[in-house]
Design an enzyme around this catalytic site. Sequence first.
Site, short mmCIF file in Angstrom:
data_model
loop_
_atom_site.label_atom_id
_atom_site.label_comp_id
_atom_site.label_asym_id
_atom_site.label_seq_id
_atom_site.Cartn_x
_atom_site.Cartn_y
_atom_site.Cartn_z
N CYS B 82 0.77 -0.82 -0.33
CA CYS B 82 0.01 0.13 0.19
C CYS B 82 0.85 1.15 0.37
O CYS B 82 1.92 1.64 -1.05
CB CYS B 82 -1.26 -0.08 1.21
SG CYS B 82 -2.80 1.31 1.12
N HIS B 187 -3.40 -4.77 -0.32
CA HIS B 187 -3.68 -5.46 1.21
C HIS B 187 -3.16 -7.66 1.36
O HIS B 187 -4.80 -7.61 1.42
CB HIS B 187 -4.57 -5.02 2.96
CG HIS B 187 -3.70 -3.69 2.69
ND1 HIS B 187 -3.26 -2.93 3.44
CD2 HIS B 187 -4.61 -2.14 2.10
CE1 HIS B 187 -3.04 -1.69 3.47
NE2 HIS B 187 -4.14 -1.36 2.96
N GLU B 189 -1.86 -8.73 3.83
CA GLU B 189 -2.59 -9.17 4.95
C GLU B 189 -3.96 -9.21 5.09
O GLU B 189 -4.28 -9.56 6.37
CB GLU B 189 -1.94 -9.03 5.55
CG GLU B 189 -2.04 -7.00 5.86
CD GLU B 189 -1.64 -6.07 5.48
OE1 GLU B 189 -1.68 -6.59 3.86
OE2 GLU B 189 -1.82 -4.66 5.77
#
Lengths: 252, 205
Positions: B82, B187, B189
């Site tokens: 990001c 993202h 994650e």
Amino acid sequence: MLKVRIIPTLLFKDFGLVKGVGFDSWRRVGSAMQAVKVYNMREVDELVFLDITATRDGRPPDFATVDEIADECFMPLAVGGGVRSVEDARSLLQVGADKVVLGTAAVESPDLIREVAARFGSQCAVISIDFRRIGPGVRRVFTHCGTTGTDLDPVEFAKQAQRSGAGEILLQSIERDGTMSGYDIETIRAVTDAVSIPVIASGGAGNYEHLAEAVLDGRAAAVAAASIFHFTQQTPREAKEHLGQRGIPVRR
Amino acid sequence: MKTVAILDYGMGNLDSVARAVEECGGNPLVTEDPGSIAKAASIILPGVGAFADGMRELRARGLDSVLSEEAVEKKIPLLGICLGMQLLARKGNEGGETEGLGLIGGEVRRLQPDTPEARIPHIGWNEVELECSCPLFSGIPSNTDFYFVHSYHFYPDRDEAVVARTPYCGRFASCIQRENIFGVQFHPEKSQRPGLTLLRNFLAL
């Protein structure tokens, strides 16, 4: 193509999850950790986790609980309730929240929206607007979990929040909450027409077609719902099937 | 177990990234200490926030030169996520025109709506369309949805740096690569299974 998100809302009160009607009459619906694990396994698009009594009780967010559930959450997590300062927002992000939901504090100190957006980016600042219809064509924003009225019109407040740097609006109808009678499409559309940031519709979803209406007629970028998932056999996955059949882009 | 240095420069969702690395079998080390970073097998530059603030915080800790040394000279695998991807650029325009790390040629611009329905920030799940093969996407089909939340995007100097694009406000670069240096706008994650697969692939480099 950007997908429309279906977001289960988890309301947290006194160590457990609850769901009410009209921001009242809360019923227990289980443990937060269990719900997060199930939704993570089912790969829902996103979760909203709100501590509904923090502001009323003058408490900060329960950072330890958020830390625990965020560890099980490999999906986006927006957290709100009791956030009153940039420091609260920072702590929530540090323990694993992706977005911070500002409600009462955004009404009482509009500068907080600006500060959170400047420090962590607009995408972190979700403004929760809880509103009630108080007369024909008259809507007002309420704070403190729906218990305190204001003079603010939700559409005007949404515009103001966007100007202050809000990245997203969580628009919640208090009188539709928990009724499963459908979203307040008229208000959703008034807000989505007034702002250019994404709007999450909330309050009233009782079946899959209600979700579709919020998107097709209300132009919501995402639909949040709680009762439909807690109290019926309907699931986020089947909701996506329905939205897909109605021509709405969803993640499969 | 491979140690992954997750750079702590005051900008971000470090806990989420650390948890995901752990879930992928890595040993996450959240740190701003150059000595610890130098010992790590790979480096993740996470980040949420504005470009100008991010660069200021990196420089204040001397991490800009640490990254050049580790990633460019020693060729340690580096993944920017990001804002971390955007900081790899030459230049950013969020919070004023700011010089970036300059590890991959390009500049960071604000997304420009191309239809009246396009809302900024770009928040939600969107396709990642592969433009070429890349070890990060091993086992991940093209057009898989990943989770995005951003208002700015990396505009590369050269198309060769682009691994994948995403259709929103045009087709912006959602994954870039220069040798051992990678950047993803989404993202991983927070992108559930495909996201964790991508991180496992990064750990395996």
